[in-house]
Design a protein around this motif. Structure first.
Motif, short mmCIF file in Angstrom:
data_model
loop_
_atom_site.label_atom_id
_atom_site.label_comp_id
_atom_site.label_asym_id
_atom_site.label_seq_id
_atom_site.Cartn_x
_atom_site.Cartn_y
_atom_site.Cartn_z
N ARG A 243 -0.75 19.13 -2.14
CA ARG A 243 0.14 20.01 -1.37
C ARG A 243 1.50 19.35 -1.13
NH1 ARG A 243 1.98 20.71 3.64
NH2 ARG A 243 0.76 18.97 4.49
N GLN A 247 4.71 21.25 -2.24
CA GLN A 247 5.60 21.71 -1.17
C GLN A 247 6.95 21.00 -1.20
OE1 GLN A 247 3.50 22.43 2.48
NE2 GLN A 247 5.33 22.23 3.72
N ALA A 260 -2.96 26.05 2.51
CA ALA A 260 -1.67 25.63 1.96
C ALA A 260 -0.65 26.77 1.95
CB ALA A 260 -1.85 25.09 0.54
N ALA A 264 3.18 26.04 3.00
CA ALA A 264 4.19 26.13 1.94
C ALA A 264 5.30 27.10 2.32
CB ALA A 264 3.56 26.55 0.62
N ASN A 265 4.98 28.09 3.15
CA ASN A 265 5.97 29.09 3.56
C ASN A 265 6.53 28.84 4.95
OD1 ASN A 265 6.21 31.28 1.40
ND2 ASN A 265 3.99 31.05 1.57
N SER A 269 9.77 24.28 4.98
CA SER A 269 9.40 23.98 3.61
C SER A 269 10.54 24.31 2.64
CB SER A 269 8.15 24.78 3.21
OG SER A 269 7.89 24.68 1.83
#
Length: 430
Positions: A243, A247, A260, A264-265, A269
């Motif tokens: 990740r 990321q 994740a 990630a959002n 990030s």
């Protein structure tokens, strides 16, 4: 549902008014910050409703250390735990030490079903997970590639985008990151590569199905990723390492779990808003989407001094109301099928509509078939797979030797007779 909740609250009031002494339950929960915060708020809400108290104990961050800890705790005459959060792979080993959970009509909505050992329910699914493919949507759109449906398609797209982006100056970009560390996560990856024709280490009836042409080809293909579309360091990576690379913007594709997605959002990030998620590729694009099941369960100590309160807490934590709130606050996939169509759930976790095909046909690790032998099975498999991927063994010889070891273990443990019949992890279609 409102009527059942009213009955529950009325029962709580009756307990309090009757002068029954409040109990203190010890609950083991994840040490992950977000999950621990949810555990705290959920268990405290139950405590407030019932007049009991809860002591929440964080688990070690290394999940490999938790199973030995649980074994020790559950073997004590006076256990230091009432309710436990459990990975599905521990159930076969811990089942003899877990308390019996009376079956309720509401359990029919849980997927997978309760874990059954010797004819008794001993664990309730709490929230679900499944192996998924994360991808850089912006890069696929830039190079006009579709989401890959097969592993060969993923390899070709990862290589093409990696080559093109590096030519544009992004020398740190890799095509695909995953979990190659010698651990349970590697077993998950390999089973997903095999597909329905490549075997599942041990079949549902306890037969060894590992040594076959599809499995050998899958291992050779993955070994070929090392140093081409995947960095050599992937062989020491776990979920968080993968990740981190993805990321940070250093990978086109990633295999991971649903947690994740939210990270990630996150607004902090660098790839927020550029991420897509889909079911994992398959051996053949025509194969049904599949991913390894990662369901997390709740169980109680067999010799808990507070069995009624422990059961009450587990019923509360797996109720539709609490599971819905857990999705909204933490993006956890609910174990209750009815919630998969709930508007609040779909708003909080929109990827559910994309990954439902994978949830419908999860790949189950052979926990039920191998019972107490599963930890050793997984350890042997992970070591053998890692040696193949790192070039220390060839795929054909590695799978053959591993199959011979498991054949011996199967005969000694009578997997095809007792294990498949005693311990059951019920599969239900979405």
């Amino acid at each position: 549902m409102k009527r059942r909740l009213s009955v529950f609250l009325a029962g709580c009031a009756l307990i309090l008014s009757s002068g029954v002494r409040a109990k203190n339950l010890t609950v083991f929960c994840s040490s992950n910050g977000a999950e621990m915060a949810l555990c705290a708020s959920e268990t405290q809400a139950w405590a407030h409703m019932t007049g009991n108290t809860v002591t929440l104990v964080p688990l070690p961050s290394d999940w490999g250390a938790i199973l030995p800890l649980y074994r020790q705790l559950l073997s004590a005459q006076s256990p230091m735990v009432d309710v436990l959060v459990m990975d599905g792979t521990w159930l076969g080993t811990l089942a003899p030490r877990l308390g019996i959970i009376p079956r309720a009509a509401a359990d029919d909505d849980l997927t997978p079903g309760p874990f059954v050992s010797s004819g008794h329910d001993v664990a309730l699914p709490w929230y679900r997970d499944v192996g998924l493919l994360f991808y850089r949507r912006d890069l696929l759109e830039k190079y006009r590639f579709p989401v890959p449906q097969s592993w060969d398609e993923l390899g070709a797209e990862a290589n093409a985008i990696q080559k093109a982006e590096r030519a544009r100056g992004d020398s740190a970009l890799w095509g695909y990151v995953w979990q190659g560390r010698t651990a349970e996560s590697l077993v998950c990856n390999v089973l997903e590569w095999f597909g329905p024709e490549g075997g599942t280490i041990v079949s549902g009836d306890g037969q060894i199905t590992l040594d076959n042409g599809v499995a050998r080809a899958a291992m050779k293909r993955a070994a070929g990723w090392i140093g081409t579309i995947s960095p050599s360091g992937v062989l020491s990576d776990d979920e968080e390492a993968a990740r981190g690379a993805f990321q940070s913007g250093h990978a086109v594709f990633m295999r991971n779990w649903v947690y994740a997605w939210a990270l990630a959002n996150d607004p902090q990030s660098v790839i927020a808003g550029k991420v897509g998620v889909a079911a994992l590729p398959r051996e053949k694009a025509s194969d049904p989407p599949r991913g390894v099941d990662g369901t997390v369960y709740l169980g109680m100590a067999r010799n808990s001094p507070h069995p009624e309160e422990a059961l009450s807490l587990m019923r509360y934590l797996t109720s539709p109301e609490v599971e819905r709130e857990r999705v909204v606050r933490g993006a956890y996939i609910p174990a209750r099928r009815a919630l998969l169509n709930d508007p609040a759930v779909l708003t909080a976790l929109p990827v559910l509509s994309t990954i439902r095909t994978a949830l419908a046909r999860p790949v189950l690790r052979p926990v039920a078939q191998t019972g107490t032998d599963y930890p050793r099975v997984a350890w042997l498999a992970a070591n053998s797979f890692h040696q193949t991927l790192s070039g220390q063994q060839d795929a054909a010889g590695s799978l053959r030797r591993l199959s011979e070891i498991f054949e011996f273990m199967a005969r000694r443990g009578r997997w095809s007779e007792s294990r498949a019949g005693e311990d059951v992890l019920e599969e239900k279609t979405q």
